[in-house]
Design an enzyme around this catalytic site. Structure first.
Site, PDB file in Angstrom:
ATOM      1  N   GLN A   1      47.669  52.156 -21.352  1.00 57.01           N
ATOM      2  CA  GLN A   1      46.463  52.164 -20.512  1.00 57.01           C
ATOM      3  C   GLN A   1      46.736  52.647 -19.092  1.00 57.01           C
ATOM      4  O   GLN A   1      45.799  52.915 -18.338  1.00 57.01           O
ATOM      5  CB  GLN A   1      45.839  50.772 -20.455  1.00 57.01           C
ATOM      6  CG  GLN A   1      45.298  50.305 -21.801  1.00 57.01           C
ATOM      7  CD  GLN A   1      44.641  48.954 -21.660  1.00 57.01           C
ATOM      8  OE1 GLN A   1      45.305  47.931 -21.739  1.00 57.01           O
ATOM      9  NE2 GLN A   1      43.341  48.949 -21.418  1.00 57.01           N
TER      10      GLN A   1
ATOM     11  N   GLY B   1      44.611  41.208 -20.007  1.00 58.52           N
ATOM     12  CA  GLY B   1      45.739  41.894 -20.634  1.00 58.52           C
ATOM     13  C   GLY B   1      45.702  43.363 -20.260  1.00 58.52           C
ATOM     14  O   GLY B   1      44.628  43.919 -20.005  1.00 58.52           O
TER      15      GLY B   1
ATOM     16  N   HIS C   1      47.234  48.245 -28.767  1.00 63.00           N
ATOM     17  CA  HIS C   1      47.395  49.347 -27.801  1.00 63.00           C
ATOM     18  C   HIS C   1      48.781  49.987 -27.946  1.00 63.00           C
ATOM     19  O   HIS C   1      48.915  51.208 -27.836  1.00 63.00           O
ATOM     20  CB  HIS C   1      47.249  48.834 -26.356  1.00 63.00           C
ATOM     21  CG  HIS C   1      45.834  48.760 -25.855  1.00 63.00           C
ATOM     22  ND1 HIS C   1      44.983  49.845 -25.841  1.00 63.00           N
ATOM     23  CD2 HIS C   1      45.131  47.728 -25.321  1.00 63.00           C
ATOM     24  CE1 HIS C   1      43.810  49.479 -25.315  1.00 63.00           C
ATOM     25  NE2 HIS C   1      43.875  48.198 -25.003  1.00 63.00           N
TER      26      HIS C   1
ATOM     27  N   CYS D   1      37.710  45.750 -22.788  1.00 66.72           N
ATOM     28  CA  CYS D   1      38.981  46.451 -22.619  1.00 66.72           C
ATOM     29  C   CYS D   1      38.880  47.248 -21.329  1.00 66.72           C
ATOM     30  O   CYS D   1      37.852  47.892 -21.079  1.00 66.72           O
ATOM     31  CB  CYS D   1      39.220  47.382 -23.811  1.00 66.72           C
ATOM     32  SG  CYS D   1      40.731  48.351 -23.660  1.00 66.72           S
ATOM     33  N   LEU D   2      39.929  47.194 -20.509  1.00 63.58           N
ATOM     34  CA  LEU D   2      39.875  47.888 -19.221  1.00 63.58           C
ATOM     35  C   LEU D   2      39.756  49.403 -19.388  1.00 63.58           C
ATOM     36  O   LEU D   2      39.339  50.087 -18.451  1.00 63.58           O
ATOM     37  CB  LEU D   2      41.107  47.531 -18.372  1.00 63.58           C
ATOM     38  CG  LEU D   2      41.175  46.067 -17.915  1.00 63.58           C
ATOM     39  CD1 LEU D   2      42.481  45.798 -17.176  1.00 63.58           C
ATOM     40  CD2 LEU D   2      39.977  45.695 -17.055  1.00 63.58           C
TER      41      LEU D   2
ATOM     42  N   HIS E   1      45.039  42.379 -29.548  1.00 69.78           N
ATOM     43  CA  HIS E   1      44.414  43.522 -28.866  1.00 69.78           C
ATOM     44  C   HIS E   1      45.478  44.369 -28.153  1.00 69.78           C
ATOM     45  O   HIS E   1      45.482  45.599 -28.272  1.00 69.78           O
ATOM     46  CB  HIS E   1      43.367  42.987 -27.869  1.00 69.78           C
ATOM     47  CG  HIS E   1      42.659  44.030 -27.061  1.00 69.78           C
ATOM     48  ND1 HIS E   1      41.287  44.204 -27.112  1.00 69.78           N
ATOM     49  CD2 HIS E   1      43.120  44.944 -26.157  1.00 69.78           C
ATOM     50  CE1 HIS E   1      40.948  45.199 -26.286  1.00 69.78           C
ATOM     51  NE2 HIS E   1      42.032  45.656 -25.689  1.00 69.78           N
ATOM     52  N   GLU E   2      46.378  43.705 -27.440  1.00 73.11           N
ATOM     53  CA  GLU E   2      47.380  44.446 -26.651  1.00 73.11           C
ATOM     54  C   GLU E   2      48.462  45.053 -27.545  1.00 73.11           C
ATOM     55  O   GLU E   2      48.950  46.151 -27.262  1.00 73.11           O
ATOM     56  CB  GLU E   2      48.001  43.537 -25.584  1.00 73.11           C
ATOM     57  CG  GLU E   2      47.020  42.934 -24.584  1.00 73.11           C
ATOM     58  CD  GLU E   2      46.106  43.940 -23.897  1.00 73.11           C
ATOM     59  OE1 GLU E   2      46.510  45.105 -23.732  1.00 73.11           O
ATOM     60  OE2 GLU E   2      44.970  43.557 -23.553  1.00 73.11           O
TER      61      GLU E   2
HETATM   62 NI    NI Z   1      42.422  46.973 -24.152  1.00 73.50          NI
END
Ligand code: NI
Length: 171
Positions: free
Chosen positions: A51, A46, A139, A93-94, A135-136
């Protein structure tokens, strides 16, 4: 399509509530294409717009990691309309390279969102899909997974981040 730069914690854009998407135009289509490419390249399941330093409410997701078209989702202006149950599992998480920590999430979630054409859609997700949607969507609200950790786990994660920053491995 182009690879985008993924911003890392604690960039302010990650802690800012995204603006709703209003124009379903070519700019949006290009952004989404670039986000998919960036997510696959980075090996994530994701990726949310904040991000890649775009403070807007959208994310891309593919929990199969196989570029299977039926598993590719773009969720624009996502809204969690139902949650139930709970699960605990490891998340990454990226924007937090090398950090993995157990997080409590709902087992199931129903999300309402707009697709690339602006049409309203719903997805009923369980397990990893539910985890990813939550999670997304976080964000999009300026919330990162660190904020969802228990106090102890958050302290451990912050210590590890500090170590990585000091040794130049946080970039
Ligand atoms: Ni993330």
């Amino acid at each position: 399509m182009a690879l985008l730069k993924i911003v890392l914690y604690p960039e302010p854009v990650l802690h800012t509530v995204g603006k709703p998407v209003e124009e379903f135009d070519d700019r949006l289509k290009k952004l989404v294409g670039d986000m998919f490419e960036t997510m696959y390249e980075a090996g994530g399941v994701g990726l949310a717009a904040p991000q890649v330093a775009v403070s807007e409410r959208l994310f891309v997701m593919d929990c199969s990691s196989s570029e299977d078209e039926s598993q590719k989702f773009v969720m624009i202006n996502p809204e969690i309309i139902h949650v139930e149950g709970s699960q605990e599992g490891e998340e990454g998480c990226l924007s937090f390279p090398g950090i993995y920590q157990k997080i409590q999430r709902n087992q199931r979630t129903i999300v309402r969102y707009q697709d690339l054409n602006g049409e309203l859609q719903e997805l009923d997700g369980m397990d990893l899909t539910a985890r990813c949607i939550l999670h997304e969507t976080d964000h999009c609200d300026g919330i990162v997974f660190l904020d969802r950790m228990t106090v102890l786990r958050r302290e451990l994660a912050k210590r590890k981040i500090k170590r990585l920053q000091k040794t130049g491995k946080w970039e």
